[in-house]
Design a protein around this motif. Structure first.
Motif, short mmCIF file in Angstrom:
data_model
loop_
_atom_site.label_atom_id
_atom_site.label_comp_id
_atom_site.label_asym_id
_atom_site.label_seq_id
_atom_site.Cartn_x
_atom_site.Cartn_y
_atom_site.Cartn_z
N ASP A 97 0.65 -1.11 -0.15
CA ASP A 97 -0.03 0.05 -0.07
C ASP A 97 0.92 1.20 -0.26
N ALA A 98 1.63 1.20 0.92
CA ALA A 98 2.83 2.28 0.94
C ALA A 98 3.63 2.37 -0.57
N ARG A 99 4.06 1.35 -1.25
CA ARG A 99 4.71 1.36 -2.38
C ARG A 99 3.65 2.04 -3.45
N ILE A 100 2.42 1.69 -3.56
CA ILE A 100 1.53 2.20 -4.44
C ILE A 100 1.41 3.65 -4.34
N PHE A 101 1.41 4.02 -3.01
CA PHE A 101 1.20 5.52 -2.69
C PHE A 101 2.44 6.29 -3.15
N SER A 102 3.79 5.56 -3.17
CA SER A 102 4.85 6.30 -3.43
C SER A 102 4.87 6.59 -4.97
N LEU A 103 4.39 5.48 -5.57
CA LEU A 103 4.54 5.65 -7.30
C LEU A 103 3.46 6.37 -7.63
#
Length: 240
Positions: free
Chosen positions: A62-68
């Motif tokens: 979820d954090a990875r998607i937010f960062s992208l």
């Protein structure tokens, strides 16, 4: 005449004094929100993606998607429903390592924005966050059959059942199956066998390694000599 002009000018000044905003600059519109779309919020609002949300949080995807999205990367996410996860064989998800669970989520994220019209013209296999999309790792093929959009992985055939969210940066589609990567269940084919070559002298010498050594006959001969000596001693004793 002069008095009339004077009175008119005074009235005009009073008008401007009580209406200061007439010539003021109109206020600028409120700036658009700079925050990226909240994927977890979108899935929670839909109400039947609880397993996917838990998996995203446990893998920190979820954090990875937010960062992208925060870095303005366009993404397309295929979201399996809770029913799709329930259709998996027993303990399939539990058998995956943490790295495989991360790759499983990444496999559902395409590195570009796909509108429904793009499904018919996209180049397969499409690139996902899971990485290598070769035939034996993470191939994801999007096809269209009439009005139905399908996704094939080599393990499952899934259908796109609807659009959960769409804007200029993100598209989230509902799918009826968990997209299982081929690389989790199949290995790449073995390389073709090398051409036969003539045996070298060292290879020919190696054939002797399979022949019995001379140690055993020596042991047998030694035992035979001892038996013969014992027989002579016994015979000599009887004669005496």
């Amino acid at each position: 005449m002069f008095n009339q002009l004077f009175i008119f000018s005074q009235l005009l000044l009073l008008f401007f004094y009580h209406s200061p905003t007439i010539f003021a600059q109109s206020p600028a519109p409120a700036p658009a929100s700079l925050s990226p779309p909240d994927v977890v919020g979108i899935l929670k609002k839909a109400g039947h993606f609880n397993t996917l949300v838990r998996l995203m949080k446990r893998t920190k995807m979820d954090a990875r998607i937010f960062s992208l999205l925060n870095d303005s990367n366009p993404l397309t996410i295929f979201a399996p429903t809770d029913e799709a996860f329930a259709r998996l064989k027993s303990k399939t998800l539990k058998s995956f390592t943490l790295q495989q669970r991360i790759q499983l989520i990444q496999f559902h994220i395409v590195n570009s924005l796909l509108s429904p019209l793009d499904f018919d013209t996209v180049t397969n296999p499409v690139s996902t966050q899971a990485g290598d999309n070769s035939d034996y790792n993470f191939p994801l093929n999007v096809t269209v059959d009439g009005d139905q959009m399908n996704i094939k992985t080599g393990i499952v055939n899934a259908s796109v059942n609807g659009t959960l969210y769409s804007d200029s940066q993100l598209a989230v589609y509902q799918v009826d199956r968990v997209l299982l990567p081929l690389g989790f269940f199949a290995s790449a084919p073995a390389p073709p066998p090398a051409k036969e070559e003539a045996l070298s002298p060292s290879d020919e010498d190696g054939e002797d390694d399979h022949k019995p050594s001379g140690a055993m006959p020596v042991i047998y001969n030694g035992l035979g000599a001892k038996s013969f000596v014992c027989s002579v001693i016994i015979a000599f004793s009887l004669c005496v």
